[in-house]
Design a protein around this motif. Sequence first.
Motif, PDB file in Angstrom:
ATOM      1  N   UNK A 128     -21.422  -3.463 -19.873  1.00 49.90           N
ATOM      2  CA  UNK A 128     -21.078  -2.310 -20.699  1.00 49.90           C
ATOM      3  C   UNK A 128     -19.748  -2.531 -21.400  1.00 49.90           C
ATOM      4  N   UNK A 129     -19.694  -2.156 -22.649  1.00 52.34           N
ATOM      5  CA  UNK A 129     -18.448  -2.276 -23.406  1.00 52.34           C
ATOM      6  C   UNK A 129     -17.924  -0.881 -23.722  1.00 52.34           C
ATOM      7  N   UNK A 130     -17.602  -0.108 -22.676  1.00 50.22           N
ATOM      8  CA  UNK A 130     -16.966   1.178 -22.919  1.00 50.22           C
ATOM      9  C   UNK A 130     -15.479   1.045 -22.636  1.00 50.22           C
ATOM     10  N   UNK A 131     -14.718   2.055 -22.992  1.00 48.14           N
ATOM     11  CA  UNK A 131     -13.260   1.971 -22.913  1.00 48.14           C
ATOM     12  C   UNK A 131     -12.771   1.703 -21.484  1.00 48.14           C
ATOM     13  N   UNK A 255      -8.323 -14.394 -24.594  1.00 45.74           N
ATOM     14  CA  UNK A 255      -8.194 -13.046 -25.147  1.00 45.74           C
ATOM     15  C   UNK A 255      -9.151 -12.861 -26.317  1.00 45.74           C
ATOM     16  N   UNK A 256      -9.151 -13.832 -27.218  1.00 47.10           N
ATOM     17  CA  UNK A 256      -9.967 -13.716 -28.420  1.00 47.10           C
ATOM     18  C   UNK A 256     -11.446 -13.664 -28.137  1.00 47.10           C
ATOM     19  N   UNK A 257     -11.924 -14.482 -27.194  1.00 52.17           N
ATOM     20  CA  UNK A 257     -13.351 -14.497 -26.900  1.00 52.17           C
ATOM     21  C   UNK A 257     -13.792 -13.194 -26.251  1.00 52.17           C
ATOM     22  N   UNK A 258     -12.935 -12.636 -25.388  1.00 49.33           N
ATOM     23  CA  UNK A 258     -13.267 -11.353 -24.766  1.00 49.33           C
ATOM     24  C   UNK A 258     -13.401 -10.263 -25.824  1.00 49.33           C
ATOM     25  N   UNK A 259     -12.454 -10.211 -26.730  1.00 48.02           N
ATOM     26  CA  UNK A 259     -12.477  -9.189 -27.777  1.00 48.02           C
ATOM     27  C   UNK A 259     -13.629  -9.431 -28.746  1.00 48.02           C
ATOM     28  N   UNK A 260     -13.804 -10.691 -29.151  1.00 45.01           N
ATOM     29  CA  UNK A 260     -14.887 -11.027 -30.085  1.00 45.01           C
ATOM     30  C   UNK A 260     -16.228 -10.533 -29.584  1.00 45.01           C
ATOM     31  N   UNK A 261     -16.470 -10.696 -28.290  1.00 44.45           N
ATOM     32  CA  UNK A 261     -17.767 -10.321 -27.732  1.00 44.45           C
ATOM     33  C   UNK A 261     -17.856  -8.826 -27.443  1.00 44.45           C
ATOM     34  N   UNK A 262     -16.840  -8.285 -26.764  1.00 45.47           N
ATOM     35  CA  UNK A 262     -16.946  -6.914 -26.257  1.00 45.47           C
ATOM     36  C   UNK A 262     -16.605  -5.854 -27.288  1.00 45.47           C
ATOM     37  N   UNK A 263     -15.770  -6.181 -28.255  1.00 42.91           N
ATOM     38  CA  UNK A 263     -15.329  -5.166 -29.213  1.00 42.91           C
ATOM     39  C   UNK A 263     -16.144  -5.186 -30.495  1.00 42.91           C
ATOM     40  N   UNK A 264     -17.306  -5.824 -30.453  1.00 45.52           N
ATOM     41  CA  UNK A 264     -18.223  -5.860 -31.595  1.00 45.52           C
ATOM     42  C   UNK A 264     -19.468  -5.072 -31.228  1.00 45.52           C
ATOM     43  N   UNK A 265     -19.522  -3.783 -31.565  1.00 51.65           N
ATOM     44  CA  UNK A 265     -20.686  -2.964 -31.192  1.00 51.65           C
ATOM     45  C   UNK A 265     -21.995  -3.468 -31.794  1.00 51.65           C
ATOM     46  N   UNK A 277     -18.865  -5.387 -36.719  1.00 51.28           N
ATOM     47  CA  UNK A 277     -17.462  -5.119 -37.030  1.00 51.28           C
ATOM     48  C   UNK A 277     -16.653  -5.115 -35.739  1.00 51.28           C
ATOM     49  N   UNK A 278     -15.331  -5.157 -35.879  1.00 46.76           N
ATOM     50  CA  UNK A 278     -14.440  -5.098 -34.732  1.00 46.76           C
ATOM     51  C   UNK A 278     -13.990  -3.651 -34.528  1.00 46.76           C
ATOM     52  N   UNK A 346     -23.670 -13.189 -38.505  1.00 46.16           N
ATOM     53  CA  UNK A 346     -23.020 -12.124 -37.737  1.00 46.16           C
ATOM     54  C   UNK A 346     -21.561 -12.468 -37.448  1.00 46.16           C
ATOM     55  N   UNK A 347     -21.303 -13.729 -37.059  1.00 48.97           N
ATOM     56  CA  UNK A 347     -19.927 -14.122 -36.766  1.00 48.97           C
ATOM     57  C   UNK A 347     -19.066 -14.154 -38.026  1.00 48.97           C
ATOM     58  N   UNK A 348     -19.651 -14.529 -39.129  1.00 52.81           N
ATOM     59  CA  UNK A 348     -18.889 -14.517 -40.385  1.00 52.81           C
ATOM     60  C   UNK A 348     -18.559 -13.079 -40.779  1.00 52.81           C
ATOM     61  N   UNK A 349     -19.520 -12.173 -40.641  1.00 59.37           N
ATOM     62  CA  UNK A 349     -19.254 -10.759 -40.934  1.00 59.37           C
ATOM     63  C   UNK A 349     -18.135 -10.234 -40.035  1.00 59.37           C
ATOM     64  N   UNK A 350     -18.178 -10.632 -38.764  1.00 53.29           N
ATOM     65  CA  UNK A 350     -17.134 -10.210 -37.837  1.00 53.29           C
ATOM     66  C   UNK A 350     -15.791 -10.818 -38.226  1.00 53.29           C
ATOM     67  N   UNK A 351     -15.793 -12.099 -38.583  1.00 48.81           N
ATOM     68  CA  UNK A 351     -14.543 -12.756 -38.978  1.00 48.81           C
ATOM     69  C   UNK A 351     -13.926 -12.082 -40.204  1.00 48.81           C
ATOM     70  N   UNK A 352     -14.737 -11.720 -41.159  1.00 52.76           N
ATOM     71  CA  UNK A 352     -14.221 -11.051 -42.361  1.00 52.76           C
ATOM     72  C   UNK A 352     -13.597  -9.711 -41.997  1.00 52.76           C
ATOM     73  N   UNK A 353     -14.242  -8.985 -41.093  1.00 53.35           N
ATOM     74  CA  UNK A 353     -13.697  -7.692 -40.678  1.00 53.35           C
ATOM     75  C   UNK A 353     -12.398  -7.886 -39.894  1.00 53.35           C
ATOM     76  N   UNK A 354     -12.381  -8.876 -39.011  1.00 51.81           N
ATOM     77  CA  UNK A 354     -11.163  -9.161 -38.244  1.00 51.81           C
ATOM     78  C   UNK A 354     -10.023  -9.536 -39.181  1.00 51.81           C
TER      79      UNK A 354
END
Length: 374
Positions: A128-131, A255-265, A277-278, A346-354
Amino acid sequence: MYPELYPLFKTLIREFNLKGTLSEIRCISTGNINDTYLLNTSFNCWERTYLVQRVNHNVFSNPERIAENVCNVTDHIENKLRAAGVTDIRRRVLRYYRKPDGSYYHITEDGNYWRVLSYVYSSVNSSLSDIPHLRSAGLAFGEFQQYLSDFPAETLYETIPDFHNTKKRYEDLRIAAKNNVAGRLAEVQEEYDYLMSMEREAFVLCELNEQGVLPNRVVHNDTKCNNVMFDVETGKHLAVIDLDTVMPGLVAYDFGDAVRFAANPGGEDNPNPSEVYLDLDYYKAFAEGFVPCLLGNVTDKEIETLPDGVLAITLELAARFLADYLNGDVYFKCKMPRHNLVRTKAQIALAKDIYGKMPKLRALLKDITAEINV
């Protein structure tokens, strides 16, 4: 269950001097790499539980060296926990069992490697990726860094050489594009050109490491929420698990991999890139758990470059997915048509948003560190 495994597991009980007699076997994960089982034994009217894993030695070519890595790291963590007066150490750190001859594995006639690990009682893992979960997972991985900040990373075996060498990943992509063995380059020229245009941003951590500005630390390399065990009742983080990829690396990549995976709904397999998106609230939650553990244990520059890790790891993974697509899908397991291209987009879309949110990521990080220092 699994009666075909009973003779093998009885052998494991005997060879690893486990307490009790075999009472139950349950499969809890048949993953892409290792198979994991729960082994229950009966002992003087008590039940004991152990984790048993079959290690894929085709992926991990030197299981004994990996076991040495894990045991050296977990011994270090255990000593830190004891010094801090922690009482539930068995639930806070994984342990390997050894045979009387000191070895970590039972090797079967068919060449499979079997190992026994401790079981974290009254716990659960969650994807789960909740707060609350993200903040707690951030704290778990932050404490992992804190406990190991004085561990000599150079003494660890490099499980997967060049795992986060972003420059090499980009070079692999160039070679894949040049060879174009699957005849797909024209189809992905836009994605290829974008990734190449982001070289400077992708390489920033590698270059700071090469310059000696960012030191190698002990890093986990698979910092997903489901690699943290949480107390089943309180939800508090307990042990960080799945330590096979522990080796020298940069804190910012964990840090980056955790955020990349969990903070992308939207998820990394989303065929609709517009949904990727992030989430800044998710980013903030993980950072609130992770960053306080770093203060005083790593350099200011390591903390300052954590947001760069989010972008760099996303670009690196996009490059890996695209290279595999150009090579004809020979590395990553594909579960749908053009799966590696879907992942790339998907990763490129995420990278652009980041990239567009980098000022906000840096500002949130500064706010968190400022609150801690007040």
